[in-house]
Design an enzyme around this catalytic site. Structure first.
Site, PDB file in Angstrom:
ATOM      1  N   GLU A  37     -57.252 -45.539 -35.835  1.00 30.02           N
ATOM      2  CA  GLU A  37     -57.440 -46.862 -35.563  1.00 30.02           C
ATOM      3  C   GLU A  37     -57.314 -47.098 -34.093  1.00 30.02           C
ATOM      4  O   GLU A  37     -56.147 -46.617 -33.603  1.00 30.02           O
ATOM      5  CB  GLU A  37     -56.474 -47.663 -36.605  1.00 30.02           C
ATOM      6  CG  GLU A  37     -56.366 -48.937 -36.307  1.00 30.02           C
ATOM      7  CD  GLU A  37     -55.769 -49.947 -37.167  1.00 30.02           C
ATOM      8  OE1 GLU A  37     -55.487 -51.258 -36.755  1.00 30.02           O
ATOM      9  OE2 GLU A  37     -55.458 -49.574 -38.386  1.00 30.02           O
ATOM     10  N   LYS A  91     -64.370 -63.323 -20.399  1.00 25.76           N
ATOM     11  CA  LYS A  91     -65.000 -64.030 -19.103  1.00 25.76           C
ATOM     12  C   LYS A  91     -65.719 -63.047 -18.830  1.00 25.76           C
ATOM     13  O   LYS A  91     -65.827 -61.655 -18.971  1.00 25.76           O
ATOM     14  CB  LYS A  91     -63.725 -63.987 -18.007  1.00 25.76           C
ATOM     15  CG  LYS A  91     -62.612 -64.796 -18.184  1.00 25.76           C
ATOM     16  CD  LYS A  91     -61.716 -65.016 -17.088  1.00 25.76           C
ATOM     17  CE  LYS A  91     -60.563 -65.928 -17.432  1.00 25.76           C
ATOM     18  NZ  LYS A  91     -59.311 -65.908 -16.194  1.00 25.76           N
ATOM     19  N   GLU A 126     -55.560 -61.778 -37.390  1.00 20.49           N
ATOM     20  CA  GLU A 126     -56.778 -62.304 -38.077  1.00 20.49           C
ATOM     21  C   GLU A 126     -56.009 -63.454 -38.612  1.00 20.49           C
ATOM     22  O   GLU A 126     -56.508 -64.585 -38.462  1.00 20.49           O
ATOM     23  CB  GLU A 126     -57.154 -61.564 -39.149  1.00 20.49           C
ATOM     24  CG  GLU A 126     -58.100 -62.122 -40.081  1.00 20.49           C
ATOM     25  CD  GLU A 126     -58.838 -61.270 -41.022  1.00 20.49           C
ATOM     26  OE1 GLU A 126     -59.853 -61.552 -41.512  1.00 20.49           O
ATOM     27  OE2 GLU A 126     -58.307 -60.266 -41.154  1.00 20.49           O
ATOM     28  N   ASP A 179     -62.630 -62.027 -34.519  1.00 18.55           N
ATOM     29  CA  ASP A 179     -62.614 -63.533 -34.462  1.00 18.55           C
ATOM     30  C   ASP A 179     -63.037 -64.223 -33.446  1.00 18.55           C
ATOM     31  O   ASP A 179     -62.826 -65.467 -33.443  1.00 18.55           O
ATOM     32  CB  ASP A 179     -61.364 -63.954 -35.058  1.00 18.55           C
ATOM     33  CG  ASP A 179     -60.153 -64.145 -34.248  1.00 18.55           C
ATOM     34  OD1 ASP A 179     -60.439 -63.360 -33.081  1.00 18.55           O
ATOM     35  OD2 ASP A 179     -59.260 -64.374 -34.428  1.00 18.55           O
ATOM     36  N   ASP A 224     -59.221 -57.007 -27.718  1.00 14.97           N
ATOM     37  CA  ASP A 224     -59.440 -57.964 -26.597  1.00 14.97           C
ATOM     38  C   ASP A 224     -60.719 -58.095 -26.622  1.00 14.97           C
ATOM     39  O   ASP A 224     -61.548 -57.154 -26.082  1.00 14.97           O
ATOM     40  CB  ASP A 224     -58.489 -57.469 -25.456  1.00 14.97           C
ATOM     41  CG  ASP A 224     -58.442 -58.555 -24.555  1.00 14.97           C
ATOM     42  OD1 ASP A 224     -59.216 -59.556 -24.379  1.00 14.97           O
ATOM     43  OD2 ASP A 224     -57.426 -58.472 -23.835  1.00 14.97           O
TER      44      ASP A 224
END
Length: 222
Positions: A57, A136, A203, A168, A132
């Site tokens: 992970e 931009k 989340e 998300d 992340d």
């Protein structure tokens, strides 16, 4: 952590620094020796004491997903990677509370770990949950889902292994859909949420803000 070698890539995370609390230091001293993967190229049998599927992970944060996976998949060994030391310490404390013996950790850069210490065709799965998004335009190159990193992931997965991605952030979802869909080594399915993953952490914050989660499962087929 050793200096990053010049491979033409950039970091996909931002450094966070701060003084470690006494609680964090105590957790690190007690728990890291029992959960940190050993130095050198990873030998699962030597490191974990058994031959079992290994899952990586990337960016585990406080470890909600890692803890849930380890608890529901005792027959697997999960290696959780992050650069944020207090979060790892908190995860290890919860693993101790739950008595999880199949949750392992690495402090540092996941890409460097994949490059130097994870053997080819040794991972059953790679999890990338709520990375992340670097929204931009000038930061797009920092996103983990990039050709170089996908090459690394593909080379470390066993045939039939898979990459799970959840985000998300709508811009990052489009980016993930485009990058994964263009890679013919993967068969991509969108919309399947793992039943074992809780909504804790990033989340939960997204759901409270009214954002929805986009899920991808990219299975290595060739």
């Amino acid at each position: 952590m050793e200096p990053m070698r010049d491979t033409g890539r950039v970091r996909s995370y931002g450094a966070r620094r701060g003084r470690l609390s006494a609680l964090t230091l105590d957790r690190l001293e007690r728990l890291v020796p029992h959960h940190e993967i050993p130095d050198g190229v990873l030998d699962p049998v030597g490191a974990f004491g058994r031959s079992a599927p290994v899952v990586l992970e990337i960016g585990c944060g406080h470890g909600a997903a890692a803890l849930a996976y380890a608890a529901t998949h005792p027959e697997h060994d999960l290696v959780a990677v992050d650069v944020f030391t207090p979060a790892l310490a908190r995860m290890l404390a919860e693993a101790e509370r739950q008595g999880l013996g199949n949750l392992w950790m690495h402090r540092g850069d996941a890409v460097q770990l994949l490059e130097e210490r994870i053997p080819p065709q040794s991972l059953a799965a790679v999890h990338l949950f709520f990375p992340d998004p670097w929204p931009k335009a000038k930061h797009v190159k920092r996103r983990f889902l990039a050709p170089y990193n996908l090459d690394l992931v593909a080379s470390r997965l066993v045939p039939g292994g898979h990459l799970l991605v959840a985000t998300d952030h709508p811009v990052h979802a489009v980016h993930a859909r485009d990058v994964l869909g263009a890679d013919q080594r993967f068969e991509v399915v969108e919309g399947e949420r793992p039943v074992w993953r809780p909504t804790d952490g990033f989340e939960a914050k997204g759901l409270l803000a009214g954002r929805s989660t986009t899920e991808f499962r990219a299975t290595l087929v060739g």
